[in-house]
Motif scaffolding. Structure first.
Motif, PDB file in Angstrom:
ATOM      1  N   THR A  84       0.640  -1.276  -0.070  1.00  0.00           N
ATOM      2  CA  THR A  84      -0.130  -0.073  -0.110  1.00  0.00           C
ATOM      3  C   THR A  84       0.866   1.182   0.091  1.00  0.00           C
ATOM      4  O   THR A  84       1.932   1.233   0.471  1.00  0.00           O
ATOM      5  CB  THR A  84      -1.022   0.031   1.172  1.00  0.00           C
ATOM      6  OG1 THR A  84      -0.005   0.346   2.316  1.00  0.00           O
ATOM      7  CG2 THR A  84      -1.863  -1.180   1.417  1.00  0.00           C
ATOM      8  N   GLY A  85       0.238   2.438  -0.525  1.00  0.00           N
ATOM      9  CA  GLY A  85       0.743   3.556  -0.155  1.00  0.00           C
ATOM     10  C   GLY A  85       0.647   4.273   1.058  1.00  0.00           C
ATOM     11  O   GLY A  85       0.427   3.611   2.052  1.00  0.00           O
ATOM     12  N   GLY A  86       1.083   5.388   1.470  1.00  0.00           N
ATOM     13  CA  GLY A  86       0.791   5.812   2.673  1.00  0.00           C
ATOM     14  C   GLY A  86       2.281   6.738   3.259  1.00  0.00           C
ATOM     15  O   GLY A  86       3.160   6.742   2.583  1.00  0.00           O
ATOM     16  N   VAL A  87       1.833   7.221   4.498  1.00  0.00           N
ATOM     17  CA  VAL A  87       2.864   7.986   5.197  1.00  0.00           C
ATOM     18  C   VAL A  87       3.643   7.278   6.119  1.00  0.00           C
ATOM     19  O   VAL A  87       2.828   6.458   6.693  1.00  0.00           O
ATOM     20  CB  VAL A  87       2.355   9.307   5.761  1.00  0.00           C
ATOM     21  CG1 VAL A  87       3.245   9.810   6.742  1.00  0.00           C
ATOM     22  CG2 VAL A  87       1.327  10.079   4.948  1.00  0.00           C
ATOM     23  N   ARG A  88       4.775   7.058   5.987  1.00  0.00           N
ATOM     24  CA  ARG A  88       5.713   6.321   6.805  1.00  0.00           C
ATOM     25  C   ARG A  88       5.953   6.582   8.434  1.00  0.00           C
ATOM     26  O   ARG A  88       6.107   7.943   8.651  1.00  0.00           O
ATOM     27  CB  ARG A  88       7.027   6.018   6.408  1.00  0.00           C
ATOM     28  CG  ARG A  88       7.872   5.054   6.891  1.00  0.00           C
ATOM     29  CD  ARG A  88       9.282   4.826   5.712  1.00  0.00           C
ATOM     30  NE  ARG A  88       9.985   3.685   5.919  1.00  0.00           N
ATOM     31  CZ  ARG A  88      10.733   3.204   5.038  1.00  0.00           C
ATOM     32  NH1 ARG A  88      10.824   3.625   4.004  1.00  0.00           N
ATOM     33  NH2 ARG A  88      11.217   2.120   5.173  1.00  0.00           N
ATOM     34  N   THR A  89       5.720   5.766   9.299  1.00  0.00           N
ATOM     35  CA  THR A  89       5.736   6.071  10.729  1.00  0.00           C
ATOM     36  C   THR A  89       7.120   5.810  11.176  1.00  0.00           C
ATOM     37  O   THR A  89       7.954   4.868  10.537  1.00  0.00           O
ATOM     38  CB  THR A  89       4.498   4.962  11.338  1.00  0.00           C
ATOM     39  OG1 THR A  89       5.041   3.900  11.328  1.00  0.00           O
ATOM     40  CG2 THR A  89       3.112   5.367  10.757  1.00  0.00           C
ATOM     41  N   ALA A 145       5.513   1.557   9.271  1.00  0.00           N
ATOM     42  CA  ALA A 145       4.428   1.300   8.860  1.00  0.00           C
ATOM     43  C   ALA A 145       3.923   2.297   7.708  1.00  0.00           C
ATOM     44  O   ALA A 145       4.425   3.589   7.948  1.00  0.00           O
ATOM     45  CB  ALA A 145       3.190   1.034   9.988  1.00  0.00           C
ATOM     46  N   LEU A 146       3.198   1.867   6.776  1.00  0.00           N
ATOM     47  CA  LEU A 146       2.579   3.023   5.761  1.00  0.00           C
ATOM     48  C   LEU A 146       1.060   3.203   6.256  1.00  0.00           C
ATOM     49  O   LEU A 146       0.420   2.394   6.194  1.00  0.00           O
ATOM     50  CB  LEU A 146       2.830   2.557   4.225  1.00  0.00           C
ATOM     51  CG  LEU A 146       4.167   2.132   3.909  1.00  0.00           C
ATOM     52  CD1 LEU A 146       4.098   1.713   2.531  1.00  0.00           C
ATOM     53  CD2 LEU A 146       4.915   3.660   3.663  1.00  0.00           C
ATOM     54  N   VAL A 147       0.849   4.536   6.778  1.00  0.00           N
ATOM     55  CA  VAL A 147      -0.302   4.772   7.054  1.00  0.00           C
ATOM     56  C   VAL A 147      -1.202   5.893   6.459  1.00  0.00           C
ATOM     57  O   VAL A 147      -0.533   6.672   5.696  1.00  0.00           O
ATOM     58  CB  VAL A 147      -0.523   4.926   8.711  1.00  0.00           C
ATOM     59  CG1 VAL A 147       0.350   3.935   9.450  1.00  0.00           C
ATOM     60  CG2 VAL A 147       0.558   6.294   8.892  1.00  0.00           C
ATOM     61  N   GLY A 148      -2.493   6.137   6.827  1.00  0.00           N
ATOM     62  CA  GLY A 148      -3.148   7.330   6.453  1.00  0.00           C
ATOM     63  C   GLY A 148      -3.872   7.023   5.237  1.00  0.00           C
ATOM     64  O   GLY A 148      -4.398   6.093   5.008  1.00  0.00           O
ATOM     65  N   PRO A 149      -4.738   8.006   4.697  1.00  0.00           N
ATOM     66  CA  PRO A 149      -5.832   7.716   3.717  1.00  0.00           C
ATOM     67  C   PRO A 149      -5.407   7.207   2.587  1.00  0.00           C
ATOM     68  O   PRO A 149      -6.207   6.479   2.251  1.00  0.00           O
ATOM     69  CB  PRO A 149      -6.278   9.376   3.230  1.00  0.00           C
ATOM     70  CG  PRO A 149      -5.615  10.436   4.530  1.00  0.00           C
ATOM     71  CD  PRO A 149      -4.351   9.758   5.130  1.00  0.00           C
ATOM     72  N   VAL A 150      -4.194   7.175   1.935  1.00  0.00           N
ATOM     73  CA  VAL A 150      -3.863   6.441   0.861  1.00  0.00           C
ATOM     74  C   VAL A 150      -3.972   4.902   1.192  1.00  0.00           C
ATOM     75  O   VAL A 150      -4.498   4.317   0.427  1.00  0.00           O
ATOM     76  CB  VAL A 150      -2.515   6.799   0.269  1.00  0.00           C
ATOM     77  CG1 VAL A 150      -2.191   5.898  -0.715  1.00  0.00           C
ATOM     78  CG2 VAL A 150      -2.502   8.311  -0.240  1.00  0.00           C
ATOM     79  N   ALA A 151      -3.268   4.539   2.406  1.00  0.00           N
ATOM     80  CA  ALA A 151      -3.407   3.299   2.699  1.00  0.00           C
ATOM     81  C   ALA A 151      -4.765   2.511   2.836  1.00  0.00           C
ATOM     82  O   ALA A 151      -4.884   1.674   2.638  1.00  0.00           O
ATOM     83  CB  ALA A 151      -2.365   2.925   3.939  1.00  0.00           C
TER      84      ALA A 151
END
Length: 263
Positions: A144-149, A153-159
């Motif tokens: 998935t895409g997303g913002v890295r923590t 982890a890749l998180v947020g609306p995209v994920a």
């Protein structure tokens, strides 16, 4: 009951569950709201609890503390290996599975070599790398895409959007903590939302968590105990925790010598 005795009871409860609420302590100990607040003040002054709105939490592993991947990767290594081996036995050829971010799921990814024709969805760059390094041509890895923590982890609306359209046979969920009332938790609000979306995509939801996670409470609940089909932990899990968990979820405990099935 003397103040010292009350405070010992309160401290035992905080250590057991990770958090207490003033209202529950009032009912349990039969004293006033102000008495409980004075007890919490006394414990906080000694550095034994952290006061929060409506109660107190443990100072060991605060609810928003989020260790990085490297820091977590050196903890409970033997337990994670044993859990990963047992978890890998749950995976059948030709299935689609989800792996959340985390060091236990990363360890699991390295134990999936013998599973043919596997599709894996993950929100972890580390997990995706571990799967792709094996060089299998019959494996599909979806990241998935997303913002890295901080825990990679890749998180947020995209994920979340990517996960909401999926239907997976199994999902393996790593967690930051597990405790009564709080359930399975994370210290990252965005990661909680993303992991919930991953859990909702599961035909069968399996949590993989070593026993050190017991009584640790993150700021946000991912899922409650009753929402999980199977919890795989290790034999360091306290007896009272085993009994409580077995009322809600199928529980398997693993170690280097074998597996103990609780239910």
């Amino acid at each position: 009951m003397l103040a010292r005795q009350r405070q010992e009871v309160i401290l035992d409860e905080v250590r057991r569950t990770g958090a207490v609420q003033v209202g529950e302590l009032v009912l349990r100990l039969g004293v006033s709201d102000m008495t409980i607040r004075r007890d919490l003040d006394a414990l906080a002054q000694r550095g034994l609890v952290e006061k929060v709105y409506g109660g107190a939490t443990s100072t060991i592993g605060r609810s928003t503390d989020e260790p990085g991947f490297e820091a977590k990767s050196v903890r409970q290594l033997a337990e994670k290996e044993a859990i990963a081996r047992l978890a890998a036995e749950q995976v059948r050829p030709g299935t689609a599975i989800g792996l959340s971010a985390g060091t236990t799921t990363w360890t699991l990814a390295r134990h999936l070599d013998d599973v043919a024709d596997l599709t894996v969805v993950t929100n972890s760059v580390r997990v995706a790398d571990a799967l792709q390094q094996r060089g299998r041509t019959d494996r599909t890895v979806v990241l998935t895409g997303g913002v890295r923590t901080p825990s990679d982890a890749l998180v947020g609306p995209v994920a979340v959007q990517a996960l909401r359209s999926l239907h997976l046979d199994l999902v393996f969920l790593g967690v930051h903590g597990m405790a009564p009332r709080a359930g399975f938790t994370t210290p990252n609000l965005n990661e909680s939302e993303t992991n919930r979306a991953l859990a909702e995509a599961a035909g069968r939801l399996i949590v993989v968590a070593d026993s050190a996670k017991w009584s640790t409470v993150g700021i946000s609940t991912i899922v409650d105990f009753d929402e999980v089909d199977l919890l795989i932990s290790d034999q360091g899990l306290p007896v009272d925790a085993r009994e409580l968990l077995a009322e809600h979820v199928e529980l398997l405990l693993a170690d280097q010598r074998g597996v103990e099935e609780e239910r």
